[in-house]
Design an enzyme around this catalytic site. Structure first.
Site, mmCIF file in Angstrom:
data_model
loop_
_atom_site.group_PDB
_atom_site.id
_atom_site.type_symbol
_atom_site.label_atom_id
_atom_site.label_comp_id
_atom_site.label_asym_id
_atom_site.label_seq_id
_atom_site.Cartn_x
_atom_site.Cartn_y
_atom_site.Cartn_z
ATOM 1 N N TYR A 203 -1.104 -4.899 0.435
ATOM 2 C CA TYR A 203 -0.020 -5.416 -0.405
ATOM 3 C C TYR A 203 -0.247 -6.900 -0.638
ATOM 4 C CZ TYR A 203 4.860 -6.415 -1.833
ATOM 5 O OH TYR A 203 5.985 -6.809 -2.503
ATOM 6 N N LYS B 122 -1.304 -2.380 -3.529
ATOM 7 C CA LYS B 122 -0.248 -2.736 -4.474
ATOM 8 C C LYS B 122 -0.461 -4.202 -4.819
ATOM 9 C CE LYS B 122 4.559 -3.861 -5.105
ATOM 10 N NZ LYS B 122 5.809 -4.316 -4.442
#
Length: 333
Positions: free
Chosen positions: A174, A202
């Site tokens: 992330y 992500k």
């Protein structure tokens, strides 16, 4: 973010030749040609807002109410304890309880991604194990950033490799530089993509060139790229992203799932028109007004938003009107 006519035409010609399978059977664009990902992340994931009572305690009844409404929207799954879940403001016990509550309410065919990133590798591993025990399918691990000057590629590769080795569930990287001040280096991403238990990233930075390069550099790995915001979702799909983790989906879940479908079916003109209408509302509930704005917008669409935890402050009346005007001007209210 408008695409030129020439670019749109080129993308249409290139992408309409791809085979789009049905949801949960499709191959993400960032997966190697001819292979299936070990866990398909293709689709839309709302990063759930954590509902609080007027006394700023986690309101599990309101959380369950929101989950019942989300059940009718064709999300691929849910993200719990992301940035929009006020993750840094929850105690470790609360984090585990929230994940457990969501898992009990979530159909088994929908994925549950749970934030488990901490500043130390040791703490991240411990919380990741707890998330798995609470029912998470995937751990979403944000970059450690307090000592960002020391977070070299080598340090981050070591951190994530240790977490990937120890985690009982797959790990998604992330990168959210707006919050951490740290972009996960491309060198680290391409190295970590080779880890058998690290299945994706992500990316919330919004640099489409960088996202396209991620897809290209990891195309031989079992690794998927997720767009971290609704404002650049179409462009992310165009360069090969598999899905999106989009704050705006807390309020406008159906339109974002529609955008996902249009892109997968190659209906680029309709997708572009819908994307344009989502850009300003997305900016309003992310960069402009943040989580207080997101929670206020959720209330207009029948969800419980409620207060944030201090020190996040509620919107002023003037800010509420500006937010409402942004949604109205784009045809959502």
């Amino acid at each position: 973010m408008a695409l030129s006519t020439h670019l749109a035409s080129s993308l249409r010609c290139a992408l309409e030749t791809l085979h789009w399978a049905a949801p949960r059977q499709r191959r993400g664009l960032s997966t190697p040609q001819g292979s299936e990902p070990s866990l398909d992340l293709g689709g839309i994931f709302p990063p759930l807002a954590t509902p609080f009572s007027p006394t700023q305690e986690v309101d599990y009844a309101q959380l369950e109410g929101n989950l019942r409404r989300y059940a009718s929207i064709p999300f691929r799954g849910l993200v719990v304890l992301g940035s929009n879940g006020e993750y840094p403001y929850l105690a470790p016990r609360e984090k585990v309880e929230v994940v457990s509550c969501v898992r009990q309410a979530l159909p088994r065919d929908r994925l549950l991604l749970a934030g488990s990133g901490c500043e130390s590798t040791q703490a991240t591993i411990k919380l990741t194990v707890s998330m798995a025990e609470a029912g998470a399918d995937v751990a979403l691990v944000v970059t450690p950033c307090y000592y960002r000057g020391a977070m070299t590629s080598a340090a981050l590769i070591h951190h994530y490799t240790e977490v990937g080795d120890a985690s009982p569930i797959p790990v998604v990287l992330y990168s959210v530089p707006a919050n951490t001040g740290l972009d996960l280096p491309m060198e680290a991403i391409t190295t970590l993509a080779q880890h058998p238990n690290i299945i994706g990233i992500k990316d919330s930075g919004g640099d489409i060139t960088r996202m396209g390069l991620m897809v290209h550099k990891t195309r031989q790995e079992d690794f998927q790229v997720l767009a971290g915001s609704a404002g650049f979702l179409l462009a992310s799909y165009a360069v090969g992203a598999s899905g999106g983790v989009c704050a705006l989906a807390n309020a406008l879940g159906d339109p974002l799932c529609q955008l996902d479908r249009l892109c997968r079916e190659g209906q680029w003109q309709e997708a572009r028109e819908l994307q344009h209408r989502l850009i300003e509302p997305n900016t309003a509930v992310t960069r402009q007004f943040g989580i207080p704005g997101l929670k206020k917008a959720m209330e207009w669409f029948g969800y419980y938003g409620g207060p944030c935890r201090a020190p996040l402050a509620p919107l002023s009346p003037a800010q509420v009107e500006e937010l409402r005007s942004t949604f109205s001007a784009n045809g959502w209210l």
